[in-house]
Scaffold this motif. Sequence first.
Motif, mmCIF file in Angstrom:
data_model
loop_
_atom_site.group_PDB
_atom_site.id
_atom_site.type_symbol
_atom_site.label_atom_id
_atom_site.label_comp_id
_atom_site.label_asym_id
_atom_site.label_seq_id
_atom_site.Cartn_x
_atom_site.Cartn_y
_atom_site.Cartn_z
ATOM 1 N N MET A 89 0.903 -1.141 -0.075
ATOM 2 C CA MET A 89 -0.013 0.087 -0.054
ATOM 3 C C MET A 89 0.799 1.180 -0.126
ATOM 4 O O MET A 89 1.476 1.502 0.984
ATOM 5 C CB MET A 89 -0.979 -0.073 1.097
ATOM 6 N N ARG A 90 0.685 2.034 -1.138
ATOM 7 C CA ARG A 90 1.854 3.257 -1.319
ATOM 8 C C ARG A 90 1.338 4.207 -0.147
ATOM 9 O O ARG A 90 2.229 4.778 0.278
ATOM 10 C CB ARG A 90 1.404 3.966 -2.581
ATOM 11 N N ALA A 91 0.032 4.274 0.220
ATOM 12 C CA ALA A 91 -0.359 5.156 1.443
ATOM 13 C C ALA A 91 0.532 4.877 2.689
ATOM 14 O O ALA A 91 0.561 6.057 3.354
ATOM 15 C CB ALA A 91 -1.681 5.075 1.639
ATOM 16 N N ILE B 244 4.819 19.235 -8.625
ATOM 17 C CA ILE B 244 3.657 18.754 -8.979
ATOM 18 C C ILE B 244 2.814 18.554 -8.037
ATOM 19 O O ILE B 244 3.269 18.203 -7.050
ATOM 20 C CB ILE B 244 3.984 17.216 -9.619
ATOM 21 N N PRO B 245 1.622 19.059 -8.007
ATOM 22 C CA PRO B 245 0.575 19.162 -6.678
ATOM 23 C C PRO B 245 0.411 17.505 -6.348
ATOM 24 O O PRO B 245 -0.108 16.820 -7.036
ATOM 25 C CB PRO B 245 -0.504 19.688 -7.047
ATOM 26 N N THR B 246 1.246 17.148 -5.225
ATOM 27 C CA THR B 246 0.982 15.777 -4.827
ATOM 28 C C THR B 246 0.249 15.555 -3.797
ATOM 29 O O THR B 246 0.400 16.425 -2.496
ATOM 30 C CB THR B 246 2.569 15.281 -4.515
ATOM 31 N N VAL B 247 -0.673 14.708 -3.768
ATOM 32 C CA VAL B 247 -1.711 14.667 -2.754
ATOM 33 C C VAL B 247 -1.209 14.155 -1.442
ATOM 34 O O VAL B 247 -1.243 14.927 -0.321
ATOM 35 C CB VAL B 247 -3.169 13.513 -2.982
ATOM 36 N N THR B 248 -0.482 13.150 -1.270
ATOM 37 C CA THR B 248 0.073 12.692 0.047
ATOM 38 C C THR B 248 1.378 13.338 0.306
ATOM 39 O O THR B 248 1.673 13.533 1.547
ATOM 40 C CB THR B 248 0.254 11.013 -0.133
ATOM 41 N N GLY B 249 1.859 13.894 -0.747
ATOM 42 C CA GLY B 249 3.218 14.704 -0.462
ATOM 43 C C GLY B 249 2.724 16.052 0.488
ATOM 44 O O GLY B 249 3.101 16.603 1.499
ATOM 45 N N MET C 68 -5.090 20.451 -3.740
ATOM 46 C CA MET C 68 -6.344 20.882 -3.021
ATOM 47 C C MET C 68 -7.461 20.145 -2.910
ATOM 48 O O MET C 68 -8.537 20.600 -2.668
ATOM 49 C CB MET C 68 -6.841 21.987 -4.137
ATOM 50 N N GLU C 69 -7.315 18.653 -2.969
ATOM 51 C CA GLU C 69 -8.219 17.659 -2.683
ATOM 52 C C GLU C 69 -8.956 17.996 -1.558
ATOM 53 O O GLU C 69 -8.408 18.273 -0.387
ATOM 54 C CB GLU C 69 -7.623 16.268 -2.897
ATOM 55 N N PRO C 70 -10.377 17.416 -1.405
ATOM 56 C CA PRO C 70 -11.128 17.454 -0.193
ATOM 57 C C PRO C 70 -10.442 16.784 0.674
ATOM 58 O O PRO C 70 -10.589 16.887 1.944
ATOM 59 C CB PRO C 70 -12.285 16.946 -0.723
ATOM 60 N N ASN D 121 0.894 5.294 -16.493
ATOM 61 C CA ASN D 121 0.432 3.797 -17.072
ATOM 62 C C ASN D 121 -0.712 3.755 -16.382
ATOM 63 O O ASN D 121 -0.932 2.685 -15.617
ATOM 64 C CB ASN D 121 1.534 3.023 -16.627
ATOM 65 N N ARG D 122 -1.833 4.431 -16.554
ATOM 66 C CA ARG D 122 -3.104 4.170 -16.003
ATOM 67 C C ARG D 122 -4.321 3.762 -16.896
ATOM 68 O O ARG D 122 -5.338 4.242 -17.046
ATOM 69 C CB ARG D 122 -3.606 5.471 -15.432
ATOM 70 N N PHE D 123 -3.638 2.848 -18.072
ATOM 71 C CA PHE D 123 -4.794 2.569 -19.137
ATOM 72 C C PHE D 123 -4.816 1.046 -19.106
ATOM 73 O O PHE D 123 -5.193 0.525 -20.126
ATOM 74 C CB PHE D 123 -4.180 3.121 -20.459
HETATM 75 C C1 EPZ Z 1 -2.956 10.145 -4.088
HETATM 76 O O1 EPZ Z 1 -2.086 9.204 -4.478
HETATM 77 C C2 EPZ Z 1 -4.257 9.050 -3.934
HETATM 78 N N1 EPZ Z 1 -4.139 8.120 -3.001
HETATM 79 C C3 EPZ Z 1 -4.513 8.207 -5.218
HETATM 80 O O2 EPZ Z 1 -5.702 7.420 -5.240
HETATM 81 C C4 EPZ Z 1 -4.879 9.377 -6.431
HETATM 82 O O3 EPZ Z 1 -4.862 8.544 -7.674
HETATM 83 C C5 EPZ Z 1 -3.665 10.222 -6.388
HETATM 84 O O4 EPZ Z 1 -3.605 10.832 -5.113
HETATM 85 C C6 EPZ Z 1 -4.001 11.510 -7.508
HETATM 86 O O5 EPZ Z 1 -5.195 12.148 -7.473
HETATM 87 C C7 EPZ Z 1 -4.088 8.544 -1.377
HETATM 88 O O6 EPZ Z 1 -4.716 9.519 -1.303
HETATM 89 C C8 EPZ Z 1 -3.877 7.399 -0.499
HETATM 90 P P1 EPZ Z 1 0.225 12.114 -6.088
HETATM 91 P P2 EPZ Z 1 -0.725 9.819 -4.512
HETATM 92 O O7 EPZ Z 1 1.557 12.075 -5.060
HETATM 93 O O8 EPZ Z 1 -0.515 10.776 -3.427
HETATM 94 C C9 EPZ Z 1 4.048 12.167 -8.836
HETATM 95 C C10 EPZ Z 1 -6.298 5.168 -4.950
HETATM 96 O O9 EPZ Z 1 -6.263 3.939 -5.225
HETATM 97 N N2 EPZ Z 1 4.746 12.369 -7.862
HETATM 98 O O10 EPZ Z 1 -0.772 13.223 -5.922
HETATM 99 O O11 EPZ Z 1 0.372 8.994 -4.343
HETATM 100 C C11 EPZ Z 1 3.240 11.034 -9.094
HETATM 101 O O12 EPZ Z 1 4.069 9.858 -9.707
HETATM 102 C C12 EPZ Z 1 -5.092 6.036 -5.221
HETATM 103 O O13 EPZ Z 1 -7.234 5.715 -4.358
HETATM 104 C C13 EPZ Z 1 6.040 12.496 -7.917
HETATM 105 O O14 EPZ Z 1 6.573 12.529 -8.970
HETATM 106 O O15 EPZ Z 1 -0.483 10.743 -5.779
HETATM 107 C C14 EPZ Z 1 1.896 11.269 -9.956
HETATM 108 O O16 EPZ Z 1 2.564 11.107 -11.287
HETATM 109 C C15 EPZ Z 1 -4.530 5.617 -6.594
HETATM 110 N N3 EPZ Z 1 6.771 12.761 -6.653
HETATM 111 C C16 EPZ Z 1 1.888 12.621 -9.668
HETATM 112 O O17 EPZ Z 1 2.925 13.196 -8.840
HETATM 113 C C17 EPZ Z 1 6.340 12.587 -5.307
HETATM 114 O O18 EPZ Z 1 7.132 12.814 -4.567
HETATM 115 C C18 EPZ Z 1 0.541 12.682 -8.499
HETATM 116 O O19 EPZ Z 1 0.992 12.008 -7.626
HETATM 117 C C19 EPZ Z 1 4.950 12.355 -5.497
HETATM 118 C C20 EPZ Z 1 4.079 12.358 -6.610
#
Ligand code: EPZ
Length: 416
Positions: free
Chosen positions: A91-93, A160-165, A187-189, A329-331
Amino acid sequence: MEKLVIEGGVPLRGEVNIGGAKNAALPVMTASILSPGENIVSNVPNLKDIATMGKLLARLGIGFQFSGDKVTLKTDNITSVEAPYDLVRTMRASVLILCPLVARMGEAKVSLPGGCAIGARPINLHLMGLEKMGAEIHLTEGYVHVKARRLKGASIYFDIPTVTGTENLMMAASLADGVTMLENAAMEPEVVDLANVLIKMGAEIQGAGTSVIRINGVENLKPFNYRIIPDRIEAGTFLAAAGITGGDIKIKNCNFSHLDAMVIKLKEAGLIINQESDGVRVKGPERLKPVDVKTMPYPGFPTDMQAQFMTLMSIADGTSLITESIFENRFMHVAELKRMGANIKIQGATATVRGIPSLTGAPVMATDLRASASLVIAGLAAKGTTVVDRVYHLDRGYEQIEEKLKPLGAKIKRIR
Ligand code: EPZ
């Protein structure tokens, strides 16, 4: 290996209740690490990923209990700062424990998440932020080892706007010494839900839900009791299911304002969607219209709905272009949809979907969480029988989806 067997062609009718958001529950559960005490999270969906996060927190010495929709987390004694590969790889989370551990314990050792089906999914932006906050970072034997006596406030810009970041560094900054600015933040909910929990714990955060978040670090935080938001992707998935079967359903317990981009695009495709006093009413059209979509960070069209939307477009009256701009790779669902007769051509990040009158049932294989939902939707509309294999992917994000679909008239059953 469990499978779902679906007889297609039944327009869905009736009401469905949406569960809590998995992607809000996961970060909120890790926020409990930030303070000793007893924390309660409610409206938590009963999913495999929640159990995995519970196991991971228990490995750190946290008391984890899950009954009904309530998760209780007792965080008085953290006895380990290490998250092992065997759990993190599923689990990536899991990466979300990194920052709270460093903030509370001054150290964390977390296995690098490794890739997953939908892409490499690095955590370089998480680590960049920690480095700016003064942490010492070592990458050894597949683990990231982070140390910091006390993190310092910093100005952090996300390429890049990263959700977990964004979530990870918001937690790190809550206990840091000084002010942290997160720019180009997600900016996700679910980010806003986490910020609401941190503020309840005593953190000083402004701007969550916008692209600039300001956190003024405090000395310590207190435990929380919080009900998380409904799952907007589960809601979107049921909107799509009603749309593709020409159904008429009411979706209860969802937050309509979180569905904006999805509702706009589904209405363009011909669905009738209205917010009523006790839920969202959705009717599917006789024939879906083709609509172009590009996935974007919130408030754009969510990548987690791309596969489901593509399934709808596969039987629309014309050609649609679907572009995936978040993951590389989401296809994976495309090959499976083509086995059901869909006419889809991929060039780079864009799929050209030429609508056909209807899909034909076939044995198909789930590859990742949201792709598997798109195959279930396809089965609901296809002529004949569809068998979706490897439904464990589905169970990661949908609580017994067949038990929610059966009352709506769907002919679906789980076999072992
Ligand atoms: C979150 O993943 C969600 N997971 C994902 O849901 C969702 O698809 C994704 O956000 C996009 O909305 C959780 O919240 C647990 P990102 P996350 O960091 O945070 C790149 C599900 O199954 N990136 O926003 O891992 C990354 O590779 C999952 O519910 C970097 O390059 O996604 C991607 O291309 C699937 N470096 C883009 O940013 C980093 O350090 C967005 O990723 C972080 C991310």
